[in-house]
Design a protein around this motif. Structure first.
Motif, PDB file in Angstrom:
ATOM      1  N   PHE A 246      15.388   3.511  -0.038  1.00 31.41           N
ATOM      2  CA  PHE A 246      14.230   3.764   0.818  1.00 31.41           C
ATOM      3  C   PHE A 246      13.148   4.537   0.068  1.00 31.41           C
ATOM      4  CE2 PHE A 246      12.086   6.108   4.283  1.00 31.41           C
ATOM      5  CZ  PHE A 246      11.748   5.042   5.085  1.00 31.41           C
ATOM      6  N   ILE A 247      11.877   4.140   0.239  1.00 29.88           N
ATOM      7  CA  ILE A 247      10.757   4.893  -0.306  1.00 29.88           C
ATOM      8  C   ILE A 247      10.332   5.894   0.764  1.00 29.88           C
ATOM      9  CG2 ILE A 247       8.405   4.777  -1.190  1.00 29.88           C
ATOM     10  CD1 ILE A 247       8.971   1.966  -2.151  1.00 29.88           C
ATOM     11  N   TYR A 248      10.501   7.167   0.489  1.00 32.55           N
ATOM     12  CA  TYR A 248      10.351   8.173   1.536  1.00 32.55           C
ATOM     13  C   TYR A 248       8.906   8.536   1.825  1.00 32.55           C
ATOM     14  CZ  TYR A 248      15.365   8.624   1.553  1.00 32.55           C
ATOM     15  OH  TYR A 248      16.693   8.358   1.679  1.00 32.55           O
ATOM     16  N   SER A 249       7.993   8.132   0.976  1.00 30.59           N
ATOM     17  CA  SER A 249       6.587   8.413   1.235  1.00 30.59           C
ATOM     18  C   SER A 249       5.921   7.166   1.808  1.00 30.59           C
ATOM     19  CB  SER A 249       5.870   8.819  -0.055  1.00 30.59           C
ATOM     20  OG  SER A 249       4.482   8.930   0.162  1.00 30.59           O
ATOM     21  N   ASN A 250       5.215   7.332   2.898  1.00 29.02           N
ATOM     22  CA  ASN A 250       4.412   6.237   3.425  1.00 29.02           C
ATOM     23  C   ASN A 250       3.093   6.150   2.675  1.00 29.02           C
ATOM     24  OD1 ASN A 250       2.016   5.472   5.296  1.00 29.02           O
ATOM     25  ND2 ASN A 250       3.758   4.476   6.270  1.00 29.02           N
ATOM     26  N   TYR A 251       2.435   7.289   2.505  1.00 29.61           N
ATOM     27  CA  TYR A 251       1.109   7.294   1.880  1.00 29.61           C
ATOM     28  C   TYR A 251       1.173   6.779   0.450  1.00 29.61           C
ATOM     29  CZ  TYR A 251      -3.574   8.934   0.664  1.00 29.61           C
ATOM     30  OH  TYR A 251      -4.888   8.993   0.266  1.00 29.61           O
ATOM     31  N   PHE A 252       2.220   7.135  -0.288  1.00 29.33           N
ATOM     32  CA  PHE A 252       2.327   6.767  -1.696  1.00 29.33           C
ATOM     33  C   PHE A 252       3.219   5.555  -1.933  1.00 29.33           C
ATOM     34  CE2 PHE A 252       1.373  11.444  -2.526  1.00 29.33           C
ATOM     35  CZ  PHE A 252       0.049  11.187  -2.810  1.00 29.33           C
ATOM     36  N   ASP A 253       3.494   4.779  -0.906  1.00 24.43           N
ATOM     37  CA  ASP A 253       4.304   3.568  -1.042  1.00 24.43           C
ATOM     38  C   ASP A 253       3.440   2.469  -1.665  1.00 24.43           C
ATOM     39  OD1 ASP A 253       5.657   1.150  -0.680  1.00 24.43           O
ATOM     40  OD2 ASP A 253       6.585   1.825   1.187  1.00 24.43           O
ATOM     41  N   LEU A 254       3.676   2.191  -2.954  1.00 23.24           N
ATOM     42  CA  LEU A 254       2.816   1.232  -3.646  1.00 23.24           C
ATOM     43  C   LEU A 254       2.974  -0.188  -3.125  1.00 23.24           C
ATOM     44  CD1 LEU A 254       2.876   2.403  -7.375  1.00 23.24           C
ATOM     45  CD2 LEU A 254       0.995   2.527  -5.740  1.00 23.24           C
ATOM     46  N   GLY A 255       4.128  -0.523  -2.564  1.00 25.77           N
ATOM     47  CA  GLY A 255       4.258  -1.852  -1.955  1.00 25.77           C
ATOM     48  C   GLY A 255       3.259  -2.040  -0.828  1.00 25.77           C
ATOM     49  N   MET A 256       3.095  -1.022  -0.011  1.00 24.14           N
ATOM     50  CA  MET A 256       2.134  -1.082   1.087  1.00 24.14           C
ATOM     51  C   MET A 256       0.701  -1.005   0.570  1.00 24.14           C
ATOM     52  SD  MET A 256       4.225   1.443   3.685  1.00 24.14           S
ATOM     53  CE  MET A 256       3.206   1.161   5.127  1.00 24.14           C
ATOM     54  N   ILE A 257       0.473  -0.205  -0.459  1.00 28.30           N
ATOM     55  CA  ILE A 257      -0.868  -0.104  -1.032  1.00 28.30           C
ATOM     56  C   ILE A 257      -1.283  -1.431  -1.670  1.00 28.30           C
ATOM     57  CG2 ILE A 257      -2.271   1.057  -2.789  1.00 28.30           C
ATOM     58  CD1 ILE A 257      -0.608   3.596  -2.239  1.00 28.30           C
ATOM     59  N   MET A 258      -0.335  -2.108  -2.331  1.00 31.50           N
ATOM     60  CA  MET A 258      -0.644  -3.419  -2.902  1.00 31.50           C
ATOM     61  C   MET A 258      -0.992  -4.422  -1.805  1.00 31.50           C
ATOM     62  SD  MET A 258       1.935  -3.926  -6.162  1.00 31.50           S
ATOM     63  CE  MET A 258       3.444  -3.440  -5.339  1.00 31.50           C
ATOM     64  N   ASP A 259      -0.295  -4.358  -0.683  1.00 31.78           N
ATOM     65  CA  ASP A 259      -0.629  -5.259   0.432  1.00 31.78           C
ATOM     66  C   ASP A 259      -2.017  -4.958   0.986  1.00 31.78           C
ATOM     67  OD1 ASP A 259       1.788  -6.529   0.200  1.00 31.78           O
ATOM     68  OD2 ASP A 259       2.756  -5.423   1.834  1.00 31.78           O
ATOM     69  N   TYR A 260      -2.449  -3.725   0.884  1.00 30.34           N
ATOM     70  CA  TYR A 260      -3.777  -3.335   1.358  1.00 30.34           C
ATOM     71  C   TYR A 260      -4.863  -3.831   0.406  1.00 30.34           C
ATOM     72  CZ  TYR A 260      -7.624  -0.182   2.657  1.00 30.34           C
ATOM     73  OH  TYR A 260      -8.842   0.338   3.035  1.00 30.34           O
ATOM     74  N   TRP A 261      -4.597  -3.719  -0.920  1.00 31.11           N
ATOM     75  CA  TRP A 261      -5.580  -4.151  -1.907  1.00 31.11           C
ATOM     76  C   TRP A 261      -5.540  -5.659  -2.145  1.00 31.11           C
ATOM     77  CZ3 TRP A 261      -9.286  -1.671  -5.022  1.00 31.11           C
ATOM     78  CH2 TRP A 261      -9.442  -0.309  -4.767  1.00 31.11           C
ATOM     79  N   GLY A 262      -4.452  -6.309  -1.776  1.00 30.46           N
ATOM     80  CA  GLY A 262      -4.307  -7.737  -1.996  1.00 30.46           C
ATOM     81  C   GLY A 262      -5.016  -8.556  -0.933  1.00 30.46           C
ATOM     82  N   PRO A 263      -4.915  -9.871  -1.028  1.00 36.72           N
ATOM     83  CA  PRO A 263      -5.642 -10.738  -0.090  1.00 36.72           C
ATOM     84  C   PRO A 263      -5.199 -10.584   1.358  1.00 36.72           C
ATOM     85  CG  PRO A 263      -4.108 -12.007  -1.453  1.00 36.72           C
ATOM     86  CD  PRO A 263      -4.163 -10.635  -2.045  1.00 36.72           C
ATOM     87  N   GLU A 264      -3.992 -10.047   1.577  1.00 38.76           N
ATOM     88  CA  GLU A 264      -3.533  -9.863   2.956  1.00 38.76           C
ATOM     89  C   GLU A 264      -4.348  -8.810   3.689  1.00 38.76           C
ATOM     90  OE1 GLU A 264      -1.713  -9.323   0.272  1.00 38.76           O
ATOM     91  OE2 GLU A 264       0.028 -10.670   0.238  1.00 38.76           O
ATOM     92  N   ARG A 265      -4.819  -7.792   2.946  1.00 45.02           N
ATOM     93  CA  ARG A 265      -5.588  -6.677   3.521  1.00 45.02           C
ATOM     94  C   ARG A 265      -4.837  -6.046   4.691  1.00 45.02           C
ATOM     95  NH1 ARG A 265      -8.934  -5.549  -0.596  1.00 45.02           N
ATOM     96  NH2 ARG A 265     -10.102  -7.395  -1.248  1.00 45.02           N
ATOM     97  N   LEU A 266      -3.527  -5.832   4.509  1.00 42.25           N
ATOM     98  CA  LEU A 266      -2.738  -5.217   5.570  1.00 42.25           C
ATOM     99  C   LEU A 266      -3.094  -3.740   5.664  1.00 42.25           C
ATOM    100  CD1 LEU A 266       0.781  -6.846   5.013  1.00 42.25           C
ATOM    101  CD2 LEU A 266      -1.071  -7.572   6.526  1.00 42.25           C
ATOM    102  N   ASN A 267      -3.350  -3.289   6.884  1.00 48.64           N
ATOM    103  CA  ASN A 267      -3.806  -1.919   7.057  1.00 48.64           C
ATOM    104  C   ASN A 267      -2.753  -0.923   6.580  1.00 48.64           C
ATOM    105  OD1 ASN A 267      -5.659   0.125   8.099  1.00 48.64           O
ATOM    106  ND2 ASN A 267      -4.041   0.520   9.581  1.00 48.64           N
ATOM    107  N   HIS A 268      -3.166  -0.019   5.723  1.00 46.61           N
ATOM    108  CA  HIS A 268      -2.285   1.047   5.256  1.00 46.61           C
ATOM    109  C   HIS A 268      -2.954   2.401   5.421  1.00 46.61           C
ATOM    110  CE1 HIS A 268      -0.704   3.786   2.023  1.00 46.61           C
ATOM    111  NE2 HIS A 268       0.399   3.477   2.656  1.00 46.61           N
ATOM    112  N   HIS A 269      -4.209   2.498   5.019  1.00 47.22           N
ATOM    113  CA  HIS A 269      -4.983   3.715   5.158  1.00 47.22           C
ATOM    114  C   HIS A 269      -6.459   3.313   5.214  1.00 47.22           C
ATOM    115  CE1 HIS A 269      -5.099   2.852   0.824  1.00 47.22           C
ATOM    116  NE2 HIS A 269      -6.231   3.517   0.783  1.00 47.22           N
ATOM    117  N   THR A 270      -7.301   4.243   5.572  1.00 46.05           N
ATOM    118  CA  THR A 270      -8.737   3.997   5.492  1.00 46.05           C
ATOM    119  C   THR A 270      -9.194   4.358   4.083  1.00 46.05           C
ATOM    120  OG1 THR A 270      -9.031   4.490   7.826  1.00 46.05           O
ATOM    121  CG2 THR A 270     -10.994   4.579   6.433  1.00 46.05           C
ATOM    122  N   GLU A 271      -9.677   3.367   3.361  1.00 50.12           N
ATOM    123  CA  GLU A 271     -10.049   3.603   1.964  1.00 50.12           C
ATOM    124  C   GLU A 271     -11.120   4.691   1.858  1.00 50.12           C
ATOM    125  OE1 GLU A 271     -10.028   3.487  -2.027  1.00 50.12           O
ATOM    126  OE2 GLU A 271      -8.598   2.635  -0.608  1.00 50.12           O
TER     127      GLU A 271
END
Length: 419
Positions: A246-271
């Protein structure tokens, strides 16, 4: 009710300073102008277009084709932590070659990720021979090698050219923290086979602290994605088998950050829009000048400062063959109080140079020539002021020799350009 007289709070108007320490430095006015522009929504087509441009621009700076070249919102330490927390599983062996304070920082963060941390060390002021590192890899058999390219605590630059090939032979992932060196010293991510790098804006990139450019290759992405897949099945129960994935950080979870920066644009944080605009301008300015030219500029002004310091009769710290272009360690002379010199430079000349810490506390100053302050006028002002202060405090120098030595470096560079 809390009694607050708002009239006591004036508009922010900080004093003028020439920041010639190890960072932060004075931001380029073009970066500040970019950061003063109005916000747009985080999914506005203009905003996502700027995000895509940032990825392209930083591929140029990192000299990589890595798809995942992007920003982590936060200071340079945010980039470090995002990479480590997203790749280290509890119990993983990591190897850290420590040659200064920021190698120690990598150890601290890795331990917080519950890694099994192994270190090798050299005295502050030296760097590692690649064979020394390979021998340790063979002994430890780590999952990751965590390195620092330029450590501002010692002003040393660790050679990385051979480490990627060494890590590939032993199936080890190579990460480097290039916060202090990026943009002012050579860093070839793809050619040197570095798997992940993080950096910051506040040094050679001539920006403010608050955004961390990172780049990850396919090998590193695979590790992050594999952990992400496991997470999706364990979020409902913190004690099920496989929880160590498990990745214990939500904010620093790079899998989620990549989904935000990628074409999916899945919401992770407000840039952090304003920081993104600044980071974009930092990269644009360097690539407009030319990355090779920017590195050469840092080398030139670093050499001029070095010549001036030496001809002032001061000793430099560490292995000069492996110093960073952009920061110089200067030994504090006997019978001179280092903090008194720094305070006089600040109060009388509005120039800031750096102190030090750890085993070097009270022993050296750290003087930076980086980013917007990698300029001839900044170097000459700093040398002039430092010499004046030292003479006032009883350290005698031969007047004019330091300045002449710096001028000679500049004249030689001009002659080389015109030949």
């Amino acid at each position: 009710m809390y009694d607050l007289d708002i009239h006591n709070f004036k508009q922010i108007n900080p004093p003028h300073r020439l920041l010639m320490g190890p960072g932060p430095i004075n931001a380029d006015p073009r970066v500040l102008r970019a950061m003063s522009t109005q916000l747009v929504g985080q999914y506005d087509p203009a905003m996502t277009h700027y995000m895509n441009e940032v990825m392209q621009l930083y591929r140029g700076l990192f000299q990589t084709e890595n798809r995942w070249t992007m920003l982590v919102d936060g200071t340079s330490r945010a980039g470090i932590e995002a990479i480590l927390v997203s790749s280290i599983q509890p119990g993983d062996r990591v190897l850290v070659p420590v040659f200064g304070r920021f190698g120690q920082l990598l150890c601290e963060i890795a331990r917080r990720c519950r890694a099994e941390v192994h270190t090798i060390e050299v005295p502050w002021g030296q760097v590692f021979d690649p064979q020394h590192i390979e021998d340790a890899i063979v002994k430890v058999r780590p999952k990751l090698l965590l390195t620092v390219q330029g450590d501002t605590s010692t002003t040393m630059l660790q050679p990385l050219q051979e480490l990627g090939e060494i890590c590939r032979r032993h199936d080890v992932l190579l990460y480097t923290d290039a916060t202090a060196s990026f943009g002012g010293n050579e860093l070839k991510v793809d050619e040197w086979k570095i798997d992940a790098v993080s950096a910051g804006l506040q040094k050679c990139l001539a920006g403010p602290s608050g955004s961390s450019p990172i780049t990850l290759n396919d090998r590193f992405e695979e590790v992050i994605r594999r952990r992400k897949c496991v997470e999706e099945g364990i979020r409902t129960d913190a004690h099920v088998q496989g929880d160590d994935e498990f990745i214990y950080s939500n904010y620093f979870d790079l899998g989620m950050i990549m989904d935000y920066w990628g074409p999916e644009r899945l919401n992770h944080h407000t840039e952090a829009t304003t920081m993104l605009f600044g980071a974009r301008e930092c990269a644009r300015i360097i690539l407009q000048e030319g990355l090779t030219e920017t590195i050469a500029r840092h080398e030139l002004h670093g050499n001029a400062l070095l010549a001036g310091i030496q001809h002032m009769g001061l000793n430099t710290f560490g292995d000069l063959e492996h110093r960073m272009n952009n920061v110089l360690g200067v030994e504090i002379p006997e019978n001179i109080h280092g903090e008194e010199v720094r305070q006089m430079l600040l109060n009388d000349f509005s120039i800031e140079i750096g102190t030090s810490f750890g085993p070097l506390q009270g022993k050296i100053w750290r003087i930076g020539t980086m980013g917007y302050n990698a300029r001839k006028d900044c170097v000459l002002q700093t040398l002039t002021a430092l010499e004046a202060v030292l003479n006032k405090l009883g350290f005698s120098t031969k007047q004019g020799e330091a300045m002449q030595a710096a001028w000679n470096v500049y004249a030689s560079a001009m002659k080389g350009e015109n030949s």
